[in-house]
Design a protein around this motif. Sequence first.
Motif, PDB file in Angstrom:
ATOM      1  N   MET A 157     -64.149  -6.540  14.528  1.00 43.58           N
ATOM      2  CA  MET A 157     -63.688  -6.207  13.169  1.00 43.58           C
ATOM      3  C   MET A 157     -62.809  -4.954  13.233  1.00 43.58           C
ATOM      4  O   MET A 157     -61.851  -4.818  12.453  1.00 43.58           O
ATOM      5  CB  MET A 157     -64.899  -5.987  12.258  1.00 43.58           C
ATOM      6  CG  MET A 157     -64.589  -6.032  10.803  1.00 43.58           C
ATOM      7  SD  MET A 157     -63.970  -7.652  10.289  1.00 43.58           S
ATOM      8  CE  MET A 157     -63.266  -7.200   8.739  1.00 43.58           C
ATOM      9  N   GLY A 158     -63.135  -4.045  14.168  1.00 44.31           N
ATOM     10  CA  GLY A 158     -62.296  -2.862  14.368  1.00 44.31           C
ATOM     11  C   GLY A 158     -60.902  -3.247  14.850  1.00 44.31           C
ATOM     12  O   GLY A 158     -59.896  -2.693  14.396  1.00 44.31           O
ATOM     13  N   VAL A 159     -60.859  -4.243  15.748  1.00 43.00           N
ATOM     14  CA  VAL A 159     -59.554  -4.730  16.219  1.00 43.00           C
ATOM     15  C   VAL A 159     -58.798  -5.370  15.054  1.00 43.00           C
ATOM     16  O   VAL A 159     -57.591  -5.159  14.884  1.00 43.00           O
ATOM     17  CB  VAL A 159     -59.743  -5.738  17.379  1.00 43.00           C
ATOM     18  CG1 VAL A 159     -58.392  -6.276  17.848  1.00 43.00           C
ATOM     19  CG2 VAL A 159     -60.500  -5.092  18.538  1.00 43.00           C
ATOM     20  N   ALA A 160     -59.533  -6.137  14.241  1.00 46.33           N
ATOM     21  CA  ALA A 160     -58.894  -6.773  13.075  1.00 46.33           C
ATOM     22  C   ALA A 160     -58.338  -5.715  12.127  1.00 46.33           C
ATOM     23  O   ALA A 160     -57.248  -5.871  11.572  1.00 46.33           O
ATOM     24  CB  ALA A 160     -59.903  -7.666  12.349  1.00 46.33           C
ATOM     25  N   LYS A 161     -59.079  -4.620  11.944  1.00 45.29           N
ATOM     26  CA  LYS A 161     -58.612  -3.557  11.040  1.00 45.29           C
ATOM     27  C   LYS A 161     -57.406  -2.824  11.635  1.00 45.29           C
ATOM     28  O   LYS A 161     -56.493  -2.430  10.897  1.00 45.29           O
ATOM     29  CB  LYS A 161     -59.741  -2.573  10.742  1.00 45.29           C
ATOM     30  CG  LYS A 161     -60.828  -3.123   9.828  1.00 45.29           C
ATOM     31  CD  LYS A 161     -60.274  -3.584   8.488  1.00 45.29           C
ATOM     32  CE  LYS A 161     -61.366  -3.907   7.488  1.00 45.29           C
ATOM     33  NZ  LYS A 161     -60.854  -4.621   6.309  1.00 45.29           N
ATOM     34  N   ALA A 162     -57.400  -2.635  12.966  1.00 46.37           N
ATOM     35  CA  ALA A 162     -56.214  -2.023  13.594  1.00 46.37           C
ATOM     36  C   ALA A 162     -54.995  -2.898  13.327  1.00 46.37           C
ATOM     37  O   ALA A 162     -53.897  -2.406  13.012  1.00 46.37           O
ATOM     38  CB  ALA A 162     -56.446  -1.854  15.096  1.00 46.37           C
ATOM     39  N   GLY A 163     -55.190  -4.216  13.419  1.00 38.57           N
ATOM     40  CA  GLY A 163     -54.104  -5.153  13.117  1.00 38.57           C
ATOM     41  C   GLY A 163     -53.695  -5.085  11.656  1.00 38.57           C
ATOM     42  O   GLY A 163     -52.502  -5.146  11.329  1.00 38.57           O
ATOM     43  N   LEU A 164     -54.681  -4.954  10.782  1.00 36.71           N
ATOM     44  CA  LEU A 164     -54.384  -4.844   9.343  1.00 36.71           C
ATOM     45  C   LEU A 164     -53.534  -3.605   9.069  1.00 36.71           C
ATOM     46  O   LEU A 164     -52.567  -3.654   8.297  1.00 36.71           O
ATOM     47  CB  LEU A 164     -55.694  -4.776   8.551  1.00 36.71           C
ATOM     48  CG  LEU A 164     -55.556  -4.527   7.052  1.00 36.71           C
ATOM     49  CD1 LEU A 164     -54.955  -5.744   6.348  1.00 36.71           C
ATOM     50  CD2 LEU A 164     -56.926  -4.190   6.437  1.00 36.71           C
ATOM     51  N   GLU A 165     -53.896  -2.509   9.722  1.00 41.40           N
ATOM     52  CA  GLU A 165     -53.153  -1.261   9.496  1.00 41.40           C
ATOM     53  C   GLU A 165     -51.698  -1.418   9.956  1.00 41.40           C
ATOM     54  O   GLU A 165     -50.767  -0.946   9.290  1.00 41.40           O
ATOM     55  CB  GLU A 165     -53.879  -0.103  10.195  1.00 41.40           C
ATOM     56  CG  GLU A 165     -55.224   0.183   9.516  1.00 41.40           C
ATOM     57  CD  GLU A 165     -56.079   1.259  10.187  1.00 41.40           C
ATOM     58  OE1 GLU A 165     -55.594   1.926  11.134  1.00 41.40           O
ATOM     59  OE2 GLU A 165     -57.240   1.431   9.750  1.00 41.40           O
ATOM     60  N   SER A 166     -51.515  -2.117  11.076  1.00 39.34           N
ATOM     61  CA  SER A 166     -50.156  -2.364  11.542  1.00 39.34           C
ATOM     62  C   SER A 166     -49.450  -3.349  10.614  1.00 39.34           C
ATOM     63  O   SER A 166     -48.282  -3.154  10.251  1.00 39.34           O
ATOM     64  CB  SER A 166     -50.207  -2.906  12.979  1.00 39.34           C
ATOM     65  OG  SER A 166     -48.904  -3.125  13.457  1.00 39.34           O
ATOM     66  N   ALA A 167     -50.165  -4.396  10.206  1.00 33.55           N
ATOM     67  CA  ALA A 167     -49.559  -5.398   9.303  1.00 33.55           C
ATOM     68  C   ALA A 167     -49.093  -4.743   8.007  1.00 33.55           C
ATOM     69  O   ALA A 167     -48.045  -5.111   7.461  1.00 33.55           O
ATOM     70  CB  ALA A 167     -50.560  -6.502   9.007  1.00 33.55           C
ATOM     71  N   SER A 168     -49.842  -3.768   7.514  1.00 32.22           N
ATOM     72  CA  SER A 168     -49.444  -3.088   6.283  1.00 32.22           C
ATOM     73  C   SER A 168     -48.132  -2.324   6.492  1.00 32.22           C
ATOM     74  O   SER A 168     -47.259  -2.311   5.611  1.00 32.22           O
ATOM     75  CB  SER A 168     -50.550  -2.139   5.814  1.00 32.22           C
ATOM     76  OG  SER A 168     -50.106  -1.404   4.697  1.00 32.22           O
ATOM     77  N   ARG A 169     -47.998  -1.705   7.671  1.00 34.37           N
ATOM     78  CA  ARG A 169     -46.737  -0.994   7.940  1.00 34.37           C
ATOM     79  C   ARG A 169     -45.566  -1.988   8.023  1.00 34.37           C
ATOM     80  O   ARG A 169     -44.469  -1.717   7.521  1.00 34.37           O
ATOM     81  CB  ARG A 169     -46.856  -0.182   9.232  1.00 34.37           C
ATOM     82  CG  ARG A 169     -47.756   1.038   9.095  1.00 34.37           C
ATOM     83  CD  ARG A 169     -47.727   1.918  10.328  1.00 34.37           C
ATOM     84  NE  ARG A 169     -48.462   1.368  11.440  1.00 34.37           N
ATOM     85  CZ  ARG A 169     -49.757   1.614  11.700  1.00 34.37           C
ATOM     86  NH1 ARG A 169     -50.435   2.432  10.923  1.00 34.37           N
ATOM     87  NH2 ARG A 169     -50.346   1.076  12.737  1.00 34.37           N
ATOM     88  N   TYR A 170     -45.805  -3.156   8.654  1.00 30.04           N
ATOM     89  CA  TYR A 170     -44.723  -4.152   8.738  1.00 30.04           C
ATOM     90  C   TYR A 170     -44.399  -4.739   7.371  1.00 30.04           C
ATOM     91  O   TYR A 170     -43.238  -5.030   7.063  1.00 30.04           O
ATOM     92  CB  TYR A 170     -45.070  -5.258   9.754  1.00 30.04           C
ATOM     93  CG  TYR A 170     -44.718  -4.815  11.155  1.00 30.04           C
ATOM     94  CD1 TYR A 170     -43.401  -4.899  11.611  1.00 30.04           C
ATOM     95  CD2 TYR A 170     -45.679  -4.271  11.995  1.00 30.04           C
ATOM     96  CE1 TYR A 170     -43.058  -4.462  12.884  1.00 30.04           C
ATOM     97  CE2 TYR A 170     -45.354  -3.832  13.261  1.00 30.04           C
ATOM     98  CZ  TYR A 170     -44.040  -3.929  13.710  1.00 30.04           C
ATOM     99  OH  TYR A 170     -43.699  -3.490  14.958  1.00 30.04           O
ATOM    100  N   LEU A 171     -45.440  -4.897   6.548  1.00 27.94           N
ATOM    101  CA  LEU A 171     -45.192  -5.395   5.191  1.00 27.94           C
ATOM    102  C   LEU A 171     -44.348  -4.376   4.422  1.00 27.94           C
ATOM    103  O   LEU A 171     -43.411  -4.734   3.699  1.00 27.94           O
ATOM    104  CB  LEU A 171     -46.523  -5.639   4.474  1.00 27.94           C
ATOM    105  CG  LEU A 171     -46.505  -6.710   3.395  1.00 27.94           C
ATOM    106  CD1 LEU A 171     -46.140  -8.074   3.963  1.00 27.94           C
ATOM    107  CD2 LEU A 171     -47.862  -6.794   2.703  1.00 27.94           C
ATOM    108  N   ALA A 172     -44.688  -3.087   4.617  1.00 24.30           N
ATOM    109  CA  ALA A 172     -43.891  -2.022   3.996  1.00 24.30           C
ATOM    110  C   ALA A 172     -42.430  -2.137   4.436  1.00 24.30           C
ATOM    111  O   ALA A 172     -41.504  -2.011   3.627  1.00 24.30           O
ATOM    112  CB  ALA A 172     -44.466  -0.654   4.369  1.00 24.30           C
ATOM    113  N   LEU A 173     -42.231  -2.411   5.719  1.00 29.49           N
ATOM    114  CA  LEU A 173     -40.878  -2.549   6.261  1.00 29.49           C
ATOM    115  C   LEU A 173     -40.145  -3.718   5.620  1.00 29.49           C
ATOM    116  O   LEU A 173     -39.009  -3.592   5.167  1.00 29.49           O
ATOM    117  CB  LEU A 173     -40.969  -2.737   7.787  1.00 29.49           C
ATOM    118  CG  LEU A 173     -39.671  -3.071   8.524  1.00 29.49           C
ATOM    119  CD1 LEU A 173     -38.708  -1.887   8.480  1.00 29.49           C
ATOM    120  CD2 LEU A 173     -39.964  -3.441   9.977  1.00 29.49           C
TER     121      LEU A 173
END
Length: 255
Positions: A157-173
């Motif tokens: 779940m920690g790995v999934a959250k790390a991915g979520l944090e990155s996905a949010s930055r890409y969504l921002a982009l």
Amino acid sequence: MSGLLAGKRLLVTGVITDASIAFSVAKLAQENGAQVVLTGYGRLSLVERIARRLPEVAPVIELDVTDPEHLAGLADKVREHVDGLDGVVHSIGFAPQSCLGGGFLDASWEDVATALHVSTYSYKSLAVAALPLMSPGGAVVGLTFDATQAWPVYDWMGVAKAGLESASRYLALHLGKQGIRSNLVAAGPLRTMAAKSIPGFEQFEDAWSGRAPLGWDLTDQAPAARACLALLSDWFPATTGEIVHVDGGYHAIGA
Ligand SMILES: NC(=O)c1ccc[n+]([C@@H]2O[C@H](COP(=O)([O-])OP(=O)(O)OC[C@H]3O[C@@H](n4cnc5c(N)ncnc54)[C@H](O)[C@@H]3O)[C@@H](O)[C@H]2O)c1
């Protein structure tokens, strides 16, 4: 209507009990002038019952965030209740038991894939499904658990959250050109249904109780919900790709 979110139309996912972070978001949003549409997963009659406990009964749309048909039909279903969306709240997480509680080395790819599909990829899927209803000034907000370090029982779940944090930055982009923001709230541990499914979750509870400089109430979802409201409001117009910690200050303090 007055309040921080006066006139805003929000889609809020992730209500399953009245302890859900999403329930607090929906409640506070209504109290601050927003019109709220909920989505529910699985036990819809239960979600509808919880929706009746809000200050104003909110409509509930069925959404399994891994179901392409649900996602494709989401905008039309939301349009039955509101004519557009100013904000979308992703408050969804799930990992099979094998992925949590110390089983990091043994969890199968199938189980890890489920965790990533529901908890990480879905952030993008939800935003894209809601996009036809959104316009400049709109915001997407999600919930993470600080993924900058490895936690004893959080595992995949920690790995999934790390991915979520990155996905949010890409969504921002990718959504920045359309004037749409994407931000996350990194909440401290809260006793919700999702939290109770993590074997050893009490380790987080003990750590936070002892170390958060502001102290930490494991049963108070309001601080995390308030941060979501702030990020959905017009008061963070130039903030995107950001993670706001709502953890009593725990992340800032060394052991
Ligand atoms: N409780 C905590 O300690 C804590 C801390 C930080 C972040 N978070 C995050 O907050 C978010 C909300 O969790 P919560 O703690 O309020 O627990 P919760 O159990 O109340 O909410 C989790 C929600 O995810 C939904 N869900 C699961 N699979 C789904 C699917 N396939 N499609 C659509 N919805 C699905 C569930 O129906 C439920 O409503 C999650 O992303 C969680 O990881 C929780």
